[in-house]
Motif scaffolding. Structure first.
Motif, PDB file in Angstrom:
ATOM      1  N   SER A   5     104.549  81.096 -37.580  1.00  0.00           N
ATOM      2  CA  SER A   5     103.111  80.889 -37.428  1.00  0.00           C
ATOM      3  C   SER A   5     102.469  82.029 -36.642  1.00  0.00           C
ATOM      4  N   HIS A   6     101.206  82.311 -36.986  1.00  0.00           N
ATOM      5  CA  HIS A   6     100.457  83.344 -36.254  1.00  0.00           C
ATOM      6  C   HIS A   6     100.054  82.850 -34.863  1.00  0.00           C
ATOM      7  N   SER A   7     100.101  81.543 -34.663  1.00  0.00           N
ATOM      8  CA  SER A   7      99.824  80.992 -33.339  1.00  0.00           C
ATOM      9  C   SER A   7     101.062  81.149 -32.460  1.00  0.00           C
ATOM     10  N   ARG A   8     100.949  81.864 -31.378  1.00  0.00           N
ATOM     11  CA  ARG A   8     102.096  82.093 -30.507  1.00  0.00           C
ATOM     12  C   ARG A   8     102.587  80.794 -29.877  1.00  0.00           C
ATOM     13  N   VAL A  60     102.501  77.776 -31.241  1.00  0.00           N
ATOM     14  CA  VAL A  60     103.262  77.034 -32.258  1.00  0.00           C
ATOM     15  C   VAL A  60     104.618  77.680 -32.483  1.00  0.00           C
TER      16      VAL A  60
END
Length: 218
Positions: A46-49, A51
């Protein structure tokens, strides 16, 4: 100590019934491991660090702790929290969760090997995220993953004796129950080894064939 064919004939039907449970647990656990592994791979990428960091360390925690401990937790600890699972269900969930952490790395490597141009091509065609994954990325990523995923299936099959610890009457436990009841160990345990070999050796050759097949295609 000598081989007794009467004992072998007496225990064999019980072992074959246990083998059926072993195969069922392996395949259901594998389906769960593949489905969870794919989801886990996507979440770790995921691009969310937040997550990716959370699911990376969750995966590492599960992978770095013994499967036996996880099985005990699912079957013996969860009831204290009001969650009751049958031995088979707890065993399958344990196998699926544990091996999902390994299959996720296979899926991640396969997805990362898809050229970036394929993602750009999907965007240029105005594909949605779901269409990009199902029509472009996964059809290219999955075929090379098949050999290592098959190897994990064989490994999972060989780990099923651990389910005896939570009272699943699979192949090993069927032999163990008989041996402890009649104090006969040579025939039951020898037949257990033979039945494991009977399944795992052809499966190993099938995995080798798959690996060579997809190596030639690449």
């Amino acid at each position: 100590m000598h081989w007794d064919w009467a004992v072998a004939a007496d225990v064999l039907p019980r072992l074959l019934a246990g083998l059926v449970v072993t195969v069922q647990a392996t395949f259901v656990g594998a389906i769960l491991a593949y489905a969870l592994g794919l989801g886990l791979a996507v979440l770790k990428m995921s691009h969310s660090r937040l997550v990716s960091f959370t699911f990376y360390w969750l995966s590492e925690f599960i992978r770095r702790t013994p499967l036996l401990v996880q099985l005990y937790f699912l079957f013996y600890v969860l009831p204290d929290l009001g969650i009751f699972l049958s031995p088979f269900v707890a065993g399958v969930i344990g196998l699926g969760l544990h091996f999902a952490t390994y299959t996720s790395e296979v899926f991640r490597a396969g997805i990362e090997n898809v050229p970036k141009g394929q993602w750009e091509a999907a965007r240029s065609l105005n594909y949605t995220t779901a269409q990009t994954w199902t029509r472009v990325i996964l059809p290219q990523a999955i075929p090379p993953m098949i050999p290592p995923l098959a190897n994990y299936l064989i490994t999972m099959f060989k780990e099923t004796p651990l389910l005896a610890a939570i009272t699943v009457v699979e192949l090993f436990n069927a032999a163990n129950i008989y041996s402890n009841s009649f104090y006969k160990y040579l025939e039951p345990m020898t037949l257990v080894g033979a039945l494991f070999l009977l399944v795992s050796i052809p499966s190993a050759y099938a995995a080798i064939w798959l690996e060579r097949k997809y190596a030639r295609q690449n």
